[in-house]
Design an enzyme around this catalytic site. Structure first.
Site, mmCIF file in Angstrom:
data_model
loop_
_atom_site.group_PDB
_atom_site.id
_atom_site.type_symbol
_atom_site.label_atom_id
_atom_site.label_comp_id
_atom_site.label_asym_id
_atom_site.label_seq_id
_atom_site.Cartn_x
_atom_site.Cartn_y
_atom_site.Cartn_z
ATOM 1 N N GLU A 108 0.834 -1.202 0.000
ATOM 2 C CA GLU A 108 0.000 0.000 0.000
ATOM 3 C C GLU A 108 0.876 1.262 0.000
ATOM 4 O OE1 GLU A 108 -3.631 1.642 2.914
ATOM 5 O OE2 GLU A 108 -2.296 0.014 3.549
ATOM 6 N N LYS A 149 -15.890 -53.769 -6.914
ATOM 7 C CA LYS A 149 -15.602 -54.101 -5.518
ATOM 8 C C LYS A 149 -15.993 -52.953 -4.588
ATOM 9 C CE LYS A 149 -11.740 -57.185 -6.662
ATOM 10 N NZ LYS A 149 -10.278 -57.423 -6.545
ATOM 11 N N THR A 162 -9.465 -59.316 -2.150
ATOM 12 C CA THR A 162 -10.187 -60.479 -2.654
ATOM 13 C C THR A 162 -11.683 -60.264 -2.472
ATOM 14 O OG1 THR A 162 -8.352 -61.949 -2.122
ATOM 15 C CG2 THR A 162 -10.515 -62.963 -2.413
ATOM 16 N N SER A 212 -20.039 -49.326 -12.133
ATOM 17 C CA SER A 212 -19.039 -50.393 -12.094
ATOM 18 C C SER A 212 -18.527 -50.756 -13.476
ATOM 19 C CB SER A 212 -19.629 -51.643 -11.431
ATOM 20 O OG SER A 212 -19.951 -51.377 -10.086
ATOM 21 N N CYS A 228 -5.541 -3.229 2.188
ATOM 22 C CA CYS A 228 -5.338 -3.311 3.639
ATOM 23 C C CYS A 228 -6.630 -3.455 4.456
ATOM 24 C CB CYS A 228 -4.534 -2.111 4.113
ATOM 25 S SG CYS A 228 -3.722 -2.411 5.714
ATOM 26 N N SER A 278 -4.033 -54.588 9.478
ATOM 27 C CA SER A 278 -4.682 -55.270 10.607
ATOM 28 C C SER A 278 -4.162 -54.716 11.936
ATOM 29 C CB SER A 278 -4.468 -56.788 10.530
ATOM 30 O OG SER A 278 -3.111 -57.135 10.676
ATOM 31 N N LYS A 301 -9.122 2.490 -2.241
ATOM 32 C CA LYS A 301 -9.440 1.820 -0.985
ATOM 33 C C LYS A 301 -10.838 2.214 -0.538
ATOM 34 C CE LYS A 301 -7.202 1.042 3.534
ATOM 35 N NZ LYS A 301 -5.989 1.364 4.323
#
Length: 636
Positions: free
Chosen positions: A46, A597, A472, A622, A170, A357, A115
């Site tokens: 500024e 899946k 799986t 899918s 500002c 796990s 401003k």
């Protein structure tokens, strides 16, 4: 500019109060320096041509004329500098004085933004000299012509459709309804702020949070340049805390009292995508705004240090620890509610000594603590078979004991061999049937144990495996509640590490660290000399690459070519281009082919911004074809 990237900069020049010639010389020098660095939007503080702290000298015609002359000189000297340049100066218009931002490009002054909100409290007395320009939209004589003068100016790039820049000054940002709100609603996705904010205790953090918050609220980039050393220290000190933020993320920040230039690479394409995605974001066609075009050279923005290699994991250690604890709590609270609702007496899960796990067991233990249930009501089942190694078996058993859960061992070799005999499978043929039969047998075992014990099967599979379809079907793919379903593999590692570092038990921590050091493997093929022979990342690729691909494909919907470009820049030195491209192809092929899946996933808690639940974040058929994406990849 390719792929929506543009480099920007904010600078604090070394000024001398009321010396417009010196200040303009410094501004021009800084601008050329920033341009050489590749920045194409350049922002200065500024009133930087005069200095912010001129006080009643702003009433002097000599100073005002000098400022105007130097602005014209700066425009001429910067005509070969490509980009949009914002500089601050006082300007008289219709007999009143305004605190303004001049916008330069290609040797021209494209517009003047006044401003709107003038602070007149505490140490600030701007209303003594200036008036608000909030309602003005006019033209001001400048050089040999006239240029637009007003707060509702938008600057649009001809060569980069979608890039729209606006300015505020500002105090405008500190107001209850900053002008940038209107700018953004009218289409601006980059907001610049020319500021002269002095330093007081605590203000640094407040200023940072204000800029970050505004960029998040407006789904925009915000470039903040503020005054620094060189301003008068008669009563105030200015720190030069320049900031560049993008949608709530801090891309760059200057240290205090250094007058440092900072740079950031903005992704305009990402910002456009976010506004398109967020249904509550509604752009308003405000006819009161004047759009002014500017030009940029067509070039490829250099991408350096722009992206984290692990986008799911905070780089800052303190934030990472906080995030890990929060995620563990989300997972545990989700499981707590599900167990309360179903009145389960036990939680049953398969424990292998692997990462996933292990995390699931840690989460289950925390959930039991929240429920006020004995950890003995966790049944951790180890099910050794053809691929189990002593290392993972020992870790699984020791981890369970250390956490106070019940350990149950069910050797599934005989059952699997009987199954092979029943279906005519040669046990010496180590094909997909050989592998998946083990996974499905394990799932059957823990499901039936859960029935025996009045319990619930806790799923262990993570987000990365689901994205790749590395599970799986109706084996480890299935559970009664999947606590890890929205946690990517790279984050799983950090969660386990965080638990090890904060558990306060040396032996437990040692086990967890050894789990972290164990290669990721489903252990479905026989080991070689007692060592894991089947390493997942050798087969499907490095998880750090896949998680990087996944994050930017699902979170921001980027194209394969853009993700490839980003990955090359991010993993330079770690992976060569051919390796990245190889696994990018694999990622897209597997992601599309394995959606079936994900279309029938068990329930599980969402913990981050990327998830694949068919009931929430990913509504994908899918049988969607990957052809269009693969064609783009083949051209890389």
């Amino acid at each position: 500019m390719k792929d929506g990237f543009i480099k920007v900069a904010a600078a604090t020049p070394d000024i001398q109060v009321a010396d417009c010639v010196h200040n303009t010389r410094e501004i021009v020098k800084k601008a050329k320096e920033m341009s050489r660095e590749g920045a194409r939007i350049l922002v200065f503080p500024e009133l930087c041509i005069t200095g912010y702290t001129c006080q009643d000298l702003f009433q002097q015609d000599t100073l005002l004329e000098s400022a105007k002359e130097q602005l014209l000189k700066a425009a001429e000297e910067l005509k070969e500098v490509p980009g949009l340049i914002f500089v601050g100066l006082p300007l008289e218009f219709h007999g009143k004085l305004y605190n303004t931002a001049a916008v330069l490009s290609g040797g021209e002054i494209l517009g003047i933004v006044p401003k709107q909100y003038l602070p007149n409290y505490g140490e600030f007395y701007e209303a003594r000299h200036f008036v608000s320009g909030g309602e003005i939209l006019d033209y001001i004589p400048m050089g040999k012509g006239k240029v637009p003068f007003g707060s509702r100016l938008l600057f649009t790039c001809e060569e980069m459709p979608g890039l729209t820049v606006a300015a505020e000054i500002c105090e405008d940002l500190w107001a209850p309804c900053p002008p940038s709100v209107g700018h953004a609603m009218a289409g601006a996705n980059v907001v610049v702020n020319l500021s002269a904010s002095d330093e007081t205790v605590g203000k640094t953090e407040y200023r940072r949070s204000l800029v970050k918050g505004q960029s998040a609220r407006l789904l925009c980039a915000y470039i903040y340049a503020t005054a620094g050393n060189g301003e008068s220290t008669q009563d105030l000190v200015f720190g030069g805390q320049n900031l560049i933020c993008e949608n709530g993320s801090l891309l760059a920040e200057a240290p205090l009292f250094a007058n440092e230039t900072i740079y950031g690479v903005l992704d305009i394409q990402k910002l456009k995508g976010e506004r398109r995605r967020i249904s509550t974001w509604q752009q308003e066609m405000d006819g009161s705004y004047l759009k002014i075009s500017f030009h940029l050279p067509k070039e490829e923005t250099l991408l350096t240090n722009c992206f984290e290699q692990n986008p799911f994991v905070p780089g800052n250690p303190e934030k990472r620890a906080e995030r890990c604890n929060e995620i563990l709590n989300i997972q545990a609270m989700g499981l707590k509610k599900r167990m309360e609702h179903t009145h389960c007496k036990t939680a049953v899960l398969g424990i292998s000594g692997g990462l996933d796990s292990t995390l699931a067991l840690l989460v289950t233990a925390r959930a039991m603590d929240l429920l006020g249930m004995d950890r003995k009501q966790i049944v951790a089942v180890t099910m050794p078979c053809f691929g189990t190694t002593d290392r993972t078996y020992t870790n699984a058993c020791e981890l369970t004991r250390r956490l106070g859960a019940e350990l149950l061992e069910v050797d599934i070799k005989k059952a699997v061999l009987q199954h092979f005999e029943d279906i005519g499978q040669d046990p010496q043929v180590h094909d997909v049937t050989f592998e998946n039969a083990q996974a499905r047998e394990r799932t059957q075992v823990i499901m039936d144990i859960a029935n025996q014990r009045g319990g619930m099967v806790i799923g262990t599979g993570d987000l990365s495996e689901l994205a790749l379809g590395w599970a799986t079907y109706n084996g480890d793919h299935m559970s009664m509640y999947g606590v890890n379903g929205s946690v990517p593999k790279t984050l799983v590692r950090y969660l386990v590490r965080y638990y090890a570092e904060t558990c306060g038990e040396e032996k437990l921590a040692q086990i967890l660290m050894d789990v972290l050091d164990t290669p990721v493997s489903p252990e479905l093929l026989p080991p070689e000399d007692g060592v894991i022979s089947q390493k997942t990342e050798d087969l499907v690729g490095p998880y750090e690459l896949h998680d990087f691909f996944l994050y930017y494909m699902l979170r921001f919907h980027f194209s394969p070519s853009k993700i490839y470009r980003m990955a090359k820049a991010t993993f330079e030195g770690a992976y060569d281009e051919e390796t990245i491209l190889k696994w990018l192809k694999k990622f897209y092929w597997r992601f599309f082919s394995q959606q079936f899946k994900r279309s029938c996933l068990p329930d599980g808690p969402k913990v981050g911004s990327v998830a694949v639940s068919p009931r929430g974040d990913l509504r994908m058929p899918s049988d969607a074809c990957v052809t269009v994406w693969m064609k783009e990849i083949e051209k890389l």
